[in-house]
Structures are given as structure tokens and as C-alpha cells.
Design an enzyme around this catalytic site. Structure first.
Site, PDB file in Angstrom:
ATOM      1  N   SER A   1       0.888  -1.113  -0.526  1.00  0.00           N
ATOM      2  CA  SER A   1      -0.443   0.016   0.225  1.00  0.00           C
ATOM      3  C   SER A   1       1.114   1.378  -0.122  1.00  0.00           C
ATOM      4  O   SER A   1       0.479   2.470  -0.730  1.00  0.00           O
ATOM      5  CB  SER A   1      -1.224   0.157   1.297  1.00  0.00           C
ATOM      6  OG  SER A   1      -0.048   0.097   2.645  1.00  0.00           O
ATOM      7  N   THR A   2       2.021   0.843   0.700  1.00  0.00           N
ATOM      8  CA  THR A   2       2.964   2.404   0.599  1.00  0.00           C
ATOM      9  C   THR A   2       3.062   3.096  -1.134  1.00  0.00           C
ATOM     10  O   THR A   2       3.591   3.686  -1.388  1.00  0.00           O
ATOM     11  CB  THR A   2       3.997   2.533   1.936  1.00  0.00           C
ATOM     12  OG1 THR A   2       2.951   2.082   3.090  1.00  0.00           O
ATOM     13  CG2 THR A   2       4.667   3.362   2.241  1.00  0.00           C
TER      14      THR A   2
ATOM     15  N   GLY B   1       8.569  -0.478   0.717  1.00  0.00           N
ATOM     16  CA  GLY B   1       7.625  -0.950   2.455  1.00  0.00           C
ATOM     17  C   GLY B   1       8.425  -1.358   2.773  1.00  0.00           C
ATOM     18  O   GLY B   1       9.591  -2.292   2.865  1.00  0.00           O
ATOM     19  N   ALA B   2       8.101  -1.524   3.754  1.00  0.00           N
ATOM     20  CA  ALA B   2       8.479  -3.333   5.340  1.00  0.00           C
ATOM     21  C   ALA B   2       7.995  -3.376   5.989  1.00  0.00           C
ATOM     22  O   ALA B   2       6.782  -2.117   5.918  1.00  0.00           O
ATOM     23  CB  ALA B   2       9.925  -2.343   5.844  1.00  0.00           C
TER      24      ALA B   2
ATOM     25  N   GLY C   1       5.076  -8.733   3.720  1.00  0.00           N
ATOM     26  CA  GLY C   1       3.760  -9.510   4.660  1.00  0.00           C
ATOM     27  C   GLY C   1       2.476  -9.530   3.212  1.00  0.00           C
ATOM     28  O   GLY C   1       1.629  -9.965   3.275  1.00  0.00           O
TER      29      GLY C   1
ATOM     30  N   GLU D   1      10.711  -8.971  -4.582  1.00  0.00           N
ATOM     31  CA  GLU D   1      11.328  -8.283  -3.938  1.00  0.00           C
ATOM     32  C   GLU D   1      12.913  -8.252  -3.413  1.00  0.00           C
ATOM     33  O   GLU D   1      13.375  -7.089  -3.868  1.00  0.00           O
ATOM     34  CB  GLU D   1      10.981  -7.579  -2.449  1.00  0.00           C
ATOM     35  CG  GLU D   1       9.250  -7.236  -2.740  1.00  0.00           C
ATOM     36  CD  GLU D   1       8.429  -7.073  -1.642  1.00  0.00           C
ATOM     37  OE1 GLU D   1       7.935  -6.289  -1.518  1.00  0.00           O
ATOM     38  OE2 GLU D   1       8.491  -7.860  -0.352  1.00  0.00           O
TER      39      GLU D   1
END
Ligand SMILES: O=C(CO)[C@H](O)[C@H](O)COP(=O)(O)O
EC number: 5.3.1.6
Length: 219
Positions: free
Chosen positions: A30-31, A82-83, A96, A103
Site C-alpha cells: 500500500s505504501t 515498503g517494510a 506481508g 522483492e
């Protein structure tokens, strides 16, 4: 400020690291979706993107950004992702969204890893977030037993098949004091494709969305 507004601020801040004429590595989540929206404003100035998931590829193409196969690309200038957790050494837990293997591959090719998060993702010790491990399906039970020996409680992520056709074990109750060593140990279990610790190749720049703006952190 909502969590999503902080993600958006971090995502848009990553645009300053994208150089004209380059191929950009794009993560998943989402980020990153906010970053892709930002990247679309530069689509005529970049050569294109290499994507880490089917989901990001779809969004990139919808917004008119060309997506290249990694095998046709020699150099990626920056990788933006993201993370789920990040510590002050820039080690991360990712995956997640189940995209950890692609990635990690795209990140390995990139000169610089720009991590974009909201401030809930910063932690002193990795491991509250269950560590995702991508596993070849026939090895699932064996790998789970080996993860128990390492001190974790693996749980099969029901109904999830990765973009590579594999399954995910989420490992609970790990206090990961030495992320580099744990990353290497888990990857050495036969049947593991990769795990969501990004420590041997961590982030180079961290952009944290907070209610007071975006903080930039480098080691
Ligand atoms: O590793 C990932 C996907 O595999 C994501 O980067 C991670 O899950 C963070 O996602 P979000 O930006 O939605 O919070």
C-alpha cells in the site's frame, strides 16, 4: 493524520531519488502504491520500471509506465519498497504481501534501496511482526519443523500462493537479535526459497512518514 496519509507522504518523498532516464525498481504494497502514483507524474522522464509483483506490474501498466523484465536490465538505480518492520540498523522484515522473493531479487540488482514506511513500522528489535518464509509446497511440513528448532512458531498462510507458485509460512514469536545470521540460517533450510529478513542487503535510505512530516534516515 491517518496511517495511510503517512504512507502517502513517504511514498511521494521517494520521488526525489528517481533520476531522469533511469529504470526504477518498484516494490509491493500500500505504501508503494502511493509511490507508483507519484512515479506516474514522471513517466515521460524515466525509461521504465522493473516490478516485484504482478500487483505492482498491473498498476504500473495502468498508469502508463513501461515494465521491463529483469533479465533484460543490467542496472537499476534505485529500488523503492515498503517494510513491515525496520530497525535502526536498516534491517527489515518484509513479505506481508507475500512478494518477498521477487522483492529481494530486484533489490539485489539495485544500487540503492529506498525504504518507505509510516512511523508504526520502526521497531527496536525485529520479530513482533511474524516473519514470512516462502517455501516450495512439498517442503512445507519439513521446513516448519526446522523453523521450530530455530525457536519460532510457523503458521501456514492459508489460501495464499505466491507469484512464484509457492506457499508462505509466517513465523511467530521470534526475537531476532542478529538479523543477518537468522536470514542466512533460514535460507539454508532445504525447501526455503527465501525469507523476509532483509539484513544482508538492508535499506540505504529510510523515509518515515510521521504526523510532523517525512524524516530521512541514512546510516
Ligand atoms: O514486503 C511487502 C510486500 O511483500 C511490503 O513492503 C510490506 O508488507 C509493507 O506493506 P504496506 O506498505 O502495505 O504496509
Amino acid at each position: 493524520m491517518t496511517q495511510d496519509e503517512m504512507k502517502k507522504a513517504a511514498g511521494w518523498a521517494a520521488l526525489q531519488y528517481v533520476k531522469q532516464g533511469t529504470i526504477v525498481g518498484v516494490g509491493t504494497g500500500s505504501t508503494v502504491n502511493h509511490f507508483i502514483d507519484a512515479l506516474a507524474t514522471m513517466k515521460d522522464d524515466i525509461e521504465g520500471a522493473v516490478s516485484s509483483s504482478e500487483a505492482s506490474t498491473k498498476k504500473l501498466i495502468e498508469l502508463g509506465i513501461e515494465v521491463f523484465d529483469l533479465n533484460s536490465v543490467d542496472l537499476i538505480d534505485v529500488y523503492v519498497d515498503g517494510a513491515d518492520e525496520i530497525n535502526d540498523r536498516m534491517d527489515m522484515i518484509k513479505g506481508g504481501g507475500a512478494a518477498l522473493t521477487r522483492e529481494k531479487i530486484v533489490a539485489a540488482v539495485a544500487k540503492k534501496f529506498i525504504c518507505i514506511v509510516d512511523n508504526t513500522k520502526q521497531v527496536p528489535i525485529l520479530g513482533d511482526f511474524p516473519l514470512p518464509v516462502e517455501v516450495i509446497p512439498m517442503a512445507r511440513s519439513y521446513v516448519a519443523r526446522e523453523l521450530v528448532k530455530l525457536g519460532g512458531d510457523p503458521v501456514y498462510r492459508q489460501g495464499v500462493v505466491t507469484d512464484n507458485g509457492n506457499v508462505i509460512l509466517d513465523v511467530y514469536n521470534m526475537q531476532i537479535l542478529d538479523p543477518k545470521v537468522m536470514e542466512t540460517k533460514i535460507n539454508a533450510i532445504v525447501g526455503v526459497v527465501t525469507n523476509g529478513l532483509f539484513a544482508n542487503r538492508g535499506a540505504d535510505v529510510l523515509l518515515v512518514g510521521t504526523p510532523d512530516g517525512v524524516n530521512t534516515i541514512t546510516l
